[in-house]
Design a protein around this motif. Structure first.
Motif, PDB file in Angstrom:
ATOM      1  N   PRO A  17       0.815  -1.218   0.000  1.00 42.13           N
ATOM      2  CA  PRO A  17       0.000   0.000   0.000  1.00 42.13           C
ATOM      3  C   PRO A  17       0.852   1.273   0.000  1.00 42.13           C
ATOM      4  O   PRO A  17       0.586   2.205  -0.749  1.00 42.13           O
ATOM      5  CB  PRO A  17      -0.829  -0.109   1.285  1.00 42.13           C
ATOM      6  N   ARG A  18       1.889   1.326   0.810  1.00 44.93           N
ATOM      7  CA  ARG A  18       2.738   2.516   0.855  1.00 44.93           C
ATOM      8  C   ARG A  18       3.399   2.776  -0.493  1.00 44.93           C
ATOM      9  O   ARG A  18       3.409   3.898  -0.996  1.00 44.93           O
ATOM     10  CB  ARG A  18       3.812   2.403   1.926  1.00 44.93           C
ATOM     11  N   ALA A  19       3.945   1.711  -1.101  1.00 44.02           N
ATOM     12  CA  ALA A  19       4.605   1.873  -2.396  1.00 44.02           C
ATOM     13  C   ALA A  19       3.626   2.376  -3.456  1.00 44.02           C
ATOM     14  O   ALA A  19       3.963   3.247  -4.264  1.00 44.02           O
ATOM     15  CB  ALA A  19       5.222   0.549  -2.833  1.00 44.02           C
ATOM     16  N   ARG A  20       2.406   1.864  -3.430  1.00 40.71           N
ATOM     17  CA  ARG A  20       1.407   2.299  -4.405  1.00 40.71           C
ATOM     18  C   ARG A  20       0.947   3.734  -4.139  1.00 40.71           C
ATOM     19  O   ARG A  20       0.739   4.497  -5.080  1.00 40.71           O
ATOM     20  CB  ARG A  20       0.221   1.336  -4.419  1.00 40.71           C
ATOM     21  N   PHE A  21       0.801   4.107  -2.877  1.00 35.48           N
ATOM     22  CA  PHE A  21       0.455   5.496  -2.572  1.00 35.48           C
ATOM     23  C   PHE A  21       1.527   6.429  -3.122  1.00 35.48           C
ATOM     24  O   PHE A  21       1.228   7.437  -3.751  1.00 35.48           O
ATOM     25  CB  PHE A  21       0.312   5.723  -1.063  1.00 35.48           C
ATOM     26  N   GLU A  22       2.778   6.103  -2.873  1.00 34.82           N
ATOM     27  CA  GLU A  22       3.874   6.958  -3.334  1.00 34.82           C
ATOM     28  C   GLU A  22       3.941   7.036  -4.852  1.00 34.82           C
ATOM     29  O   GLU A  22       4.371   8.045  -5.400  1.00 34.82           O
ATOM     30  CB  GLU A  22       5.201   6.482  -2.762  1.00 34.82           C
ATOM     31  N   ALA A  23       3.508   5.977  -5.526  1.00 28.16           N
ATOM     32  CA  ALA A  23       3.504   5.959  -6.988  1.00 28.16           C
ATOM     33  C   ALA A  23       2.265   6.645  -7.565  1.00 28.16           C
ATOM     34  O   ALA A  23       2.119   6.731  -8.782  1.00 28.16           O
ATOM     35  CB  ALA A  23       3.593   4.518  -7.491  1.00 28.16           C
ATOM     36  N   GLY A  24       1.376   7.113  -6.688  1.00 24.16           N
ATOM     37  CA  GLY A  24       0.169   7.777  -7.144  1.00 24.16           C
ATOM     38  C   GLY A  24      -0.942   6.830  -7.539  1.00 24.16           C
ATOM     39  O   GLY A  24      -1.952   7.245  -8.100  1.00 24.16           O
ATOM     40  N   ARG A  25      -0.800   5.561  -7.228  1.00 24.65           N
ATOM     41  CA  ARG A  25      -1.816   4.561  -7.553  1.00 24.65           C
ATOM     42  C   ARG A  25      -2.737   4.379  -6.347  1.00 24.65           C
ATOM     43  O   ARG A  25      -2.699   3.372  -5.648  1.00 24.65           O
ATOM     44  CB  ARG A  25      -1.132   3.248  -7.941  1.00 24.65           C
ATOM     45  N   ILE A  26      -3.564   5.368  -6.099  1.00 23.34           N
ATOM     46  CA  ILE A  26      -4.378   5.417  -4.879  1.00 23.34           C
ATOM     47  C   ILE A  26      -5.344   4.238  -4.776  1.00 23.34           C
ATOM     48  O   ILE A  26      -5.398   3.558  -3.744  1.00 23.34           O
ATOM     49  CB  ILE A  26      -5.145   6.748  -4.784  1.00 23.34           C
ATOM     50  N   ALA A  27      -6.109   3.978  -5.830  1.00 21.69           N
ATOM     51  CA  ALA A  27      -7.072   2.867  -5.779  1.00 21.69           C
ATOM     52  C   ALA A  27      -6.349   1.539  -5.565  1.00 21.69           C
ATOM     53  O   ALA A  27      -6.804   0.692  -4.801  1.00 21.69           O
ATOM     54  CB  ALA A  27      -7.911   2.821  -7.050  1.00 21.69           C
ATOM     55  N   GLY A  28      -5.200   1.352  -6.210  1.00 16.73           N
ATOM     56  CA  GLY A  28      -4.429   0.123  -6.023  1.00 16.73           C
ATOM     57  C   GLY A  28      -3.895  -0.010  -4.615  1.00 16.73           C
ATOM     58  O   GLY A  28      -3.831  -1.108  -4.054  1.00 16.73           O
ATOM     59  N   ALA A  29      -3.520   1.116  -4.015  1.00 12.66           N
ATOM     60  CA  ALA A  29      -3.057   1.106  -2.624  1.00 12.66           C
ATOM     61  C   ALA A  29      -4.187   0.703  -1.696  1.00 12.66           C
ATOM     62  O   ALA A  29      -3.995  -0.114  -0.786  1.00 12.66           O
ATOM     63  CB  ALA A  29      -2.511   2.477  -2.244  1.00 12.66           C
ATOM     64  N   CYS A  30      -5.361   1.265  -1.941  1.00  5.87           N
ATOM     65  CA  CYS A  30      -6.532   0.925  -1.120  1.00  5.87           C
ATOM     66  C   CYS A  30      -6.855  -0.564  -1.253  1.00  5.87           C
ATOM     67  O   CYS A  30      -7.150  -1.237  -0.261  1.00  5.87           O
ATOM     68  CB  CYS A  30      -7.727   1.761  -1.528  1.00  5.87           C
ATOM     69  N   ASP A  31      -6.789  -1.079  -2.476  1.00  6.70           N
ATOM     70  CA  ASP A  31      -7.057  -2.502  -2.701  1.00  6.70           C
ATOM     71  C   ASP A  31      -6.052  -3.386  -1.964  1.00  6.70           C
ATOM     72  O   ASP A  31      -6.393  -4.474  -1.493  1.00  6.70           O
ATOM     73  CB  ASP A  31      -7.018  -2.831  -4.192  1.00  6.70           C
TER      74      ASP A  31
END
Length: 82
Positions: A17-31
């Motif tokens: 989740p942290r890596a995806r948030f930092e990459a701007g992939r918010i929905a993927g981070a939430c998933d």
């Protein structure tokens, strides 16, 4: 962030989740919250129903405001929590 508090800052810092948030992939981070539903039961890492339900709710809160991803009935479903 609820997930960081619940799994610990060290675990969160190395998490998907942290890596995806930092990459701007918010929905993927939430998933990715959904993967954090396990606990040690008699020494074995297993999915726990309570954690599974918690992660689903946290995911829904996370998705709130994400275009095209906010569940239509989110407020009604979260009302017992807040």
């Amino acid at each position: 962030m609820l997930l960081a508090y619940n799994i610990g800052v060290t675990n969160f810092c190395g998490s998907t989740p942290r890596a995806r948030f930092e990459a701007g992939r918010i929905a993927g981070a939430c998933d990715a919250f959904l993967a954090w539903n396990k606990a040690r039961v008699q020494g074995v890492l297993r999915p726990v129903r309570g954690l599974t339900l918690r992660r689903k709710r946290e995911r829904e809160v996370c998705l709130t405001g994400t275009p095209g991803r906010t569940p239509a009935n989110l407020a009604a479903r979260l009302r017992p929590l807040f």
